[in-house]
Scaffold this active site. Structure first.
Site, PDB file in Angstrom:
ATOM      1  N   ASN A  10      12.900 -10.083  18.740  1.00  0.00           N
ATOM      2  CA  ASN A  10      13.704  -8.936  18.348  1.00  0.00           C
ATOM      3  C   ASN A  10      13.423  -7.826  19.357  1.00  0.00           C
ATOM      4  O   ASN A  10      12.365  -7.202  19.301  1.00  0.00           O
ATOM      5  CB  ASN A  10      13.307  -8.505  16.924  1.00  0.00           C
ATOM      6  CG  ASN A  10      13.958  -7.201  16.515  1.00  0.00           C
ATOM      7  OD1 ASN A  10      14.904  -6.730  17.148  1.00  0.00           O
ATOM      8  ND2 ASN A  10      13.442  -6.599  15.438  1.00  0.00           N
ATOM      9  N   HIS A  98      16.212  -5.887   8.397  1.00  0.00           N
ATOM     10  CA  HIS A  98      14.930  -5.532   9.011  1.00  0.00           C
ATOM     11  C   HIS A  98      14.453  -4.233   8.372  1.00  0.00           C
ATOM     12  O   HIS A  98      15.255  -3.364   8.024  1.00  0.00           O
ATOM     13  CB  HIS A  98      15.127  -5.365  10.524  1.00  0.00           C
ATOM     14  CG  HIS A  98      13.838  -5.225  11.263  1.00  0.00           C
ATOM     15  ND1 HIS A  98      13.109  -4.050  11.263  1.00  0.00           N
ATOM     16  CD2 HIS A  98      13.127  -6.116  12.003  1.00  0.00           C
ATOM     17  CE1 HIS A  98      12.010  -4.229  11.984  1.00  0.00           C
ATOM     18  NE2 HIS A  98      11.993  -5.472  12.439  1.00  0.00           N
ATOM     19  N   GLU A 168       8.022  -9.943   6.886  1.00  0.00           N
ATOM     20  CA  GLU A 168       7.454  -8.955   7.811  1.00  0.00           C
ATOM     21  C   GLU A 168       6.853  -7.799   7.017  1.00  0.00           C
ATOM     22  O   GLU A 168       7.589  -6.879   6.607  1.00  0.00           O
ATOM     23  CB  GLU A 168       8.549  -8.399   8.718  1.00  0.00           C
ATOM     24  CG  GLU A 168       9.234  -9.433   9.567  1.00  0.00           C
ATOM     25  CD  GLU A 168       9.824  -8.809  10.826  1.00  0.00           C
ATOM     26  OE1 GLU A 168       9.427  -9.233  11.911  1.00  0.00           O
ATOM     27  OE2 GLU A 168      10.640  -7.883  10.710  1.00  0.00           O
ATOM     28  N   GLY A 174       4.509  -3.535  14.631  1.00  0.00           N
ATOM     29  CA  GLY A 174       4.216  -2.630  15.742  1.00  0.00           C
ATOM     30  C   GLY A 174       2.887  -1.900  15.632  1.00  0.00           C
ATOM     31  O   GLY A 174       2.642  -0.932  16.349  1.00  0.00           O
TER      32      GLY A 174
HETATM   33  C1  PEP Z   1       9.642  -6.738  14.280  1.00  0.00           C
HETATM   34  O1  PEP Z   1      10.021  -5.594  14.365  1.00  0.00           O
HETATM   35  O2  PEP Z   1      10.431  -7.605  13.867  1.00  0.00           O
HETATM   36  C2  PEP Z   1       8.269  -7.064  14.675  1.00  0.00           C
HETATM   37  C3  PEP Z   1       7.721  -8.088  14.136  1.00  0.00           C
HETATM   38  O3  PEP Z   1       7.663  -6.192  15.555  1.00  0.00           O
HETATM   39  P1  PEP Z   1       6.201  -6.384  16.227  1.00  0.00           P
HETATM   40  O4  PEP Z   1       6.073  -7.816  16.656  1.00  0.00           O
HETATM   41  O5  PEP Z   1       6.198  -5.446  17.391  1.00  0.00           O
HETATM   42  O6  PEP Z   1       5.196  -6.043  15.189  1.00  0.00           O
END
Ligand code: PEP
Length: 254
Positions: A10, A98, A168, A174
């Protein structure tokens, strides 16, 4: 039934033309070098790069997806992109729900559900994201929150062919923080059970459930080798060819 791992990037709102094309070409070259692999790759660039990234991915089986879409096919929706437009430009997937869309654009489970149905009508697979906030995790509500998101965001017409779930945890996105493998395993099993209740056992057993949130090459192996973890949705680390490929190489699919 074995589920094929999905390694999905992503890119979020990152990449001007030159960087985006270079990243896509870099990924394409490295994936070609891998030869026949037991995982599927997906990149989800910003809308402005879709056309150029599609060209850069030519000759590979790497799939492309949008990061969001409207639920209507066309019309008076200034600033929006329809699922038909994503399909037309060569996408096979679209990320929906998301946490950044849920928070910044007030997307509810019901909106995500309608968008997913629109995606299916346009022959797009939906990557439906769910995940709890830190407050919800600390209050012991993580499982209930995610189960409700799955029940309400995933349409009745979802099948293992047209839908991928991405768990997630919002607090892991992040931040460099990752839940314990026990917590990830518990959540993925709970999501699969919820899917079974909603869509039947056979769909649930074949539907892929990705983990997302600070996945890196160094933690990919322990996360992706868990039973109910069928790949990763990767933000930051998908912007570097070596990190994105490093996650795939450590995923256990090779
Ligand atoms: C995301 O935003 O889908 C994500 C998993 O970000 P990161 O890998 O940077 O934590």
């Amino acid at each position: 039934m074995a589920r094929k791992l999905l390694i999905a990037g992503n890119w979020k709102m990152n990449g001007l033309m030159a960087d985006g094309v270079a990243l896509a070409k870099g990924i394409a070259e490295e994936v070609k070098k891998l030869g026949k692999v037991q995982c599927e790759f997906l990149v989800c660039p910003p809308f402005t790069l879709l056309s150029s990234v599609k060209k850069a991915l030519r000759g590979t089986k790497i799939a492309m997806g949008g990061q969001n879409c409207h639920f209507a096919d066309k019309g008076a929706h200034t600033g929006d992109i329809s699922p038909a437009m994503l399909k037309d430009i060569g996408c096979q997937y679209v990320i929906l729900g998301h946490s950044e869309r849920r928070t910044n654009h007030f997307e509810t489970n019901e909106i995500v559900n309608v968008k997913a149905q629109a995606a299916y009508s346009n022959d797009l697979k939906a990557v439906i994201c769910v995940g709890e906030t830190l407050m919800e995790r600390e209050a012991g509500q993580a499982l209930d929150v995610c189960k409700k998101q799955v029940l309400d965001s995933v349409p009745e017409s979802a099948t293992w062919q047209n839908t991928v779930i991405a768990y997630e945890p919002v607090w892991a996105i992040g931040t460099g923080k990752v839940p314990t493998t026990a917590d990830v395993a518990e959540m993925h099993a709970a999501i699969r059970k919820t899917l079974a209740k909603k869509l039947g056992k056979s769909n649930a057993n074949r539907m892929r459930i990705l983990y997302g949130g600070s996945v890196k090459p160094s933690n990919a192996k322990e996360l992706l080798s868990l039973n109910d973890v069928d790949g990763a949705l990767i933000g930051g680390a998908s912007l570097k060819v070596e990190d994105f490929l490093g996650i795939a190489k450590n995923s256990g699919a090779f």
